[in-house]
Design a protein around this motif. Structure first.
Motif, mmCIF file in Angstrom:
data_model
loop_
_atom_site.group_PDB
_atom_site.id
_atom_site.type_symbol
_atom_site.label_atom_id
_atom_site.label_comp_id
_atom_site.label_asym_id
_atom_site.label_seq_id
_atom_site.Cartn_x
_atom_site.Cartn_y
_atom_site.Cartn_z
ATOM 1 N N PRO A 1 0.806 -1.234 0.000
ATOM 2 C CA PRO A 1 0.000 0.000 0.000
ATOM 3 C C PRO A 1 0.833 1.276 0.000
ATOM 4 C CG PRO A 1 -0.038 -1.041 2.163
ATOM 5 C CD PRO A 1 0.621 -2.018 1.241
ATOM 6 N N LEU A 2 2.109 1.219 0.403
ATOM 7 C CA LEU A 2 2.942 2.423 0.450
ATOM 8 C C LEU A 2 3.761 2.615 -0.826
ATOM 9 C CD1 LEU A 2 4.214 2.326 4.153
ATOM 10 C CD2 LEU A 2 2.294 3.585 3.177
ATOM 11 N N ARG A 3 3.613 1.695 -1.780
ATOM 12 C CA ARG A 3 4.325 1.845 -3.043
ATOM 13 C C ARG A 3 3.802 3.075 -3.765
ATOM 14 N NH1 ARG A 3 4.279 -3.030 -7.266
ATOM 15 N NH2 ARG A 3 2.059 -2.481 -7.385
ATOM 16 N N ASN B 1 12.913 9.894 -5.598
ATOM 17 C CA ASN B 1 11.920 9.201 -6.422
ATOM 18 C C ASN B 1 11.140 8.187 -5.594
ATOM 19 O OD1 ASN B 1 12.483 10.473 -8.934
ATOM 20 N ND2 ASN B 1 14.334 9.219 -9.124
ATOM 21 N N HIS B 2 9.964 7.815 -6.087
ATOM 22 C CA HIS B 2 9.106 6.879 -5.359
ATOM 23 C C HIS B 2 9.723 5.483 -5.334
ATOM 24 C CE1 HIS B 2 5.853 9.731 -4.920
ATOM 25 N NE2 HIS B 2 5.918 10.015 -6.206
ATOM 26 N N MET B 3 9.533 4.815 -4.193
ATOM 27 C CA MET B 3 10.005 3.444 -4.052
ATOM 28 C C MET B 3 8.930 2.490 -4.537
ATOM 29 S SD MET B 3 11.837 3.758 -0.308
ATOM 30 C CE MET B 3 12.732 2.219 -0.473
ATOM 31 N N THR B 4 9.372 1.354 -5.022
ATOM 32 C CA THR B 4 8.446 0.343 -5.488
ATOM 33 C C THR B 4 8.498 -0.855 -4.550
ATOM 34 O OG1 THR B 4 7.780 -0.971 -7.406
ATOM 35 C CG2 THR B 4 10.132 -0.827 -6.968
ATOM 36 N N GLY B 5 7.602 -1.803 -4.759
ATOM 37 C CA GLY B 5 7.556 -2.980 -3.894
ATOM 38 C C GLY B 5 7.312 -4.223 -4.717
#
Length: 514
Positions: free
Chosen positions: A295-297, A307-311
């Motif tokens: 949910p925090l991806r 930059n945004h982190m992925t999961g």
């Protein structure tokens, strides 16, 4: 010796039937009665009817667009060398267009088929062809006159504020004692659309893709693809349609936007906000590959590159493990795995700390009450100002219309028409605002209850909510994404105004004055 009997060869016949409207096909007996009359005719002539080819109202004047007629021509092609008689109930069933009448006659002639009609005798003489052409022209005239009359009636009804086309998604036609045929919300589909349209306007859904996924998640909402999906262009069409705000228009008939008589699902101001969001297109699109496992991806960013982190799941020796990672090329933290439990556990601590104490909630209620009373005092003044602006816009519209009548330059005419359309939309929004009633006393308790429910337990709502609810909590609680550092801790979170104010009072150890 007896007289030898003369053997007559049996004549094969085909019957063609056609109705003018789909309603006649579904509820009437037009096709059946035509077939019955044609069979009686064939029997009286001693013809053997092999096939019957029916058609409904599809195709208009072009016979090549009629399935039944195309089927008959294909049947004749397959029986080359065999003579047929094609029977029609009425010449108007043949073709109500002179051009297509002549072409269709040629098609049958090329296939060696003879045409016979119950109420018209075809003659291969100059006089017969002339009369046939006159009757076909009369049929074309009647069709064009009917089309013009229908268009005029439909245009007049749209001008009066009624929708005359197919009911859009979320509406159905009902019979009203005063308005006759009138659109009405089709629940629960209308309720889903209210939430979707309002959500896109206020930012709950940040992209059309999120609106699409929300509507696809509703089992009662109509889908147009076998896999349960909705085409993207239909979402855009819904978002742009002013009918959901209670307005109608028919641009192809030069009927401008006007207030309709049907019940709106949203306000015109909300509709205009949707159009602004569509035009700006500044909000980042939602991920198409969203996962409830992470949910925090897309919300937590890397402190090194921003930059945004992925999961994703990684396969270990015996089982799979959940990790968050930064995948930005050139970043020092690229591909370094952070256990999901560690990253989400730190977020849990942050969200739990946002839950204020009862003392702060009581203070918030008192603050909200004062703000509510102050806002009510301004509401009446604002409503008067909206009325004044609406009257000014109406006056400006009249001036622009006068200029439009006097202007001959096409470029100036186009510019004035564009300005009139923009000014009309502004006027609609102002009139709507000025007509809104002031909130009653009980409205404060209703609003504050919903607000406090979120402010008092954001973590509980996040923990027990669906993926969509969790994303909403993130947007309502934090003004900016959270930053995760290589040391495994979060940077200072930037919360939204309500939590920022409550946090300020908590740090100051304020006491509520009773």
């Amino acid at each position: 010796m007896g007289v030898p009997q003369i053997r007559t060869e049996e004549v094969s016949a085909l019957i063609y039937c056609r109705v003018s409207t789909t309603k006649q096909k579904l509820t009437g007996s037009g096709l059946d009665s035509q077939e019955y009359r044609c069979r009686q005719y064939a029997e009286s002539k001693g013809y053997n009817v092999e096939m019957v080819f029916p058609d409904d109202a599809s195709g208009g004047g072009d016979f090549l667009k009629r399935p039944g007629m195309c089927g008959m021509l294909a049947y004749l092609d397959a029986q080359r060398g065999k003579d047929y008689v094609v029977i029609f109930d009425d010449l108007k069933r043949f073709a109500r267009d002179v051009e297509f009448h002549i072409k269709l006659r040629r098609e049958f002639a090329n296939r060696g088929a003879k045409i016979e009609c119950l109420n018209f005798a075809f003659e291969d003489t100059p006089e017969g062809k002339f009369i046939e052409t006159i009757i076909a022209a009369q049929g074309e005239l009647e069709r064009d006159q009917n089309r013009r009359q229908v268009k005029q009636k439909m245009t007049a009804r749209v001008e009066k504020g009624y929708w005359v086309f197919h009911a859009p998604t979320g509406y159905k036609f009902t019979t009203d004692r005063i308005h006759r045929k009138l659109l009405a919300p089709d629940e629960p589909i209308a309720d889903y659309l209210r939430e979707a349209l309002t959500g896109y306007a206020d930012g709950r859904f940040r992209s059309q893709a999120e609106v699409q996924r929300f509507l696809e998640s509703k089992p009662d909402f109509p889908k147009d693809l076998p896999n349960g999906k909705i085409r993207a262009w239909k979402i855009t069409k819904i978002l742009k349609n002013p009918i959901y705000a209670g307005y109608v228009q028919a641009k192809k008939w030069n009927v401008s936007l006007r207030r309709g008589h049907h019940e709106p699902l949203i306000s015109f101001a909300t509709h205009e906000k949707i159009q602004k969001n569509l035009a700006e297109g500044a909000r980042g699109p939602a991920r198409a590959d969203f996962s409830e496992d992470f949910p925090l991806r897309g919300f937590v960013t890397c402190s090194e590159c921003g930059n945004h982190m992925t999961g994703a799941w990684s396969k270990g020796k015996y089982k799979y493990y959940a990790y968050y990672r930064c995948m930005t090329r050139g970043c020092s933290q690229k591909s370094k795995s952070i256990a999901r439990a560690k990253l989400e556990g730190g977020f849990e601590d942050i969200l739990k700390r946002l839950q204020p104490s009862k003392r702060l909630l009581d203070l918030a209620i008192a603050m909200f009450s004062d703000a509510w009373n102050s806002r009510l005092e301004l509401a009446q003044a604002e409503r008067d100002e909206w009325r004044r602006q609406a009257e000014a816009a109406d006056k400006s519209l009249l001036e622009l219309i006068d200029r439009l009548v006097e202007t001959k330059n096409p470029t100036v005419v186009k510019a004035i028409e564009t300005k009139i359309e923009k000014l009309e939309r502004e006027k609609f929004a102002l009139v709507e605002k000025a007509a809104e009633p002031l909130p009653n006393v009980g409205k404060f308790e209703e609003c504050i209850e919903l607000s406090l429910r979120f402010l008092s337990r954001p973590w509980d709502i996040y923990k027990n909510g669906s993926y969509a609810v969790r994303q909403t909590v993130l947007r309502l609680a934090f003004s900016d994404p959270l930053t995760f550092t290589p040391e495994g801790v979060y940077g200072t979170p930037k919360t939204t105004l309500p939590f920022k104010v409550l946090g300020h009072f908590d740090n100051q150890k304020c006491e509520m004055v009773l």
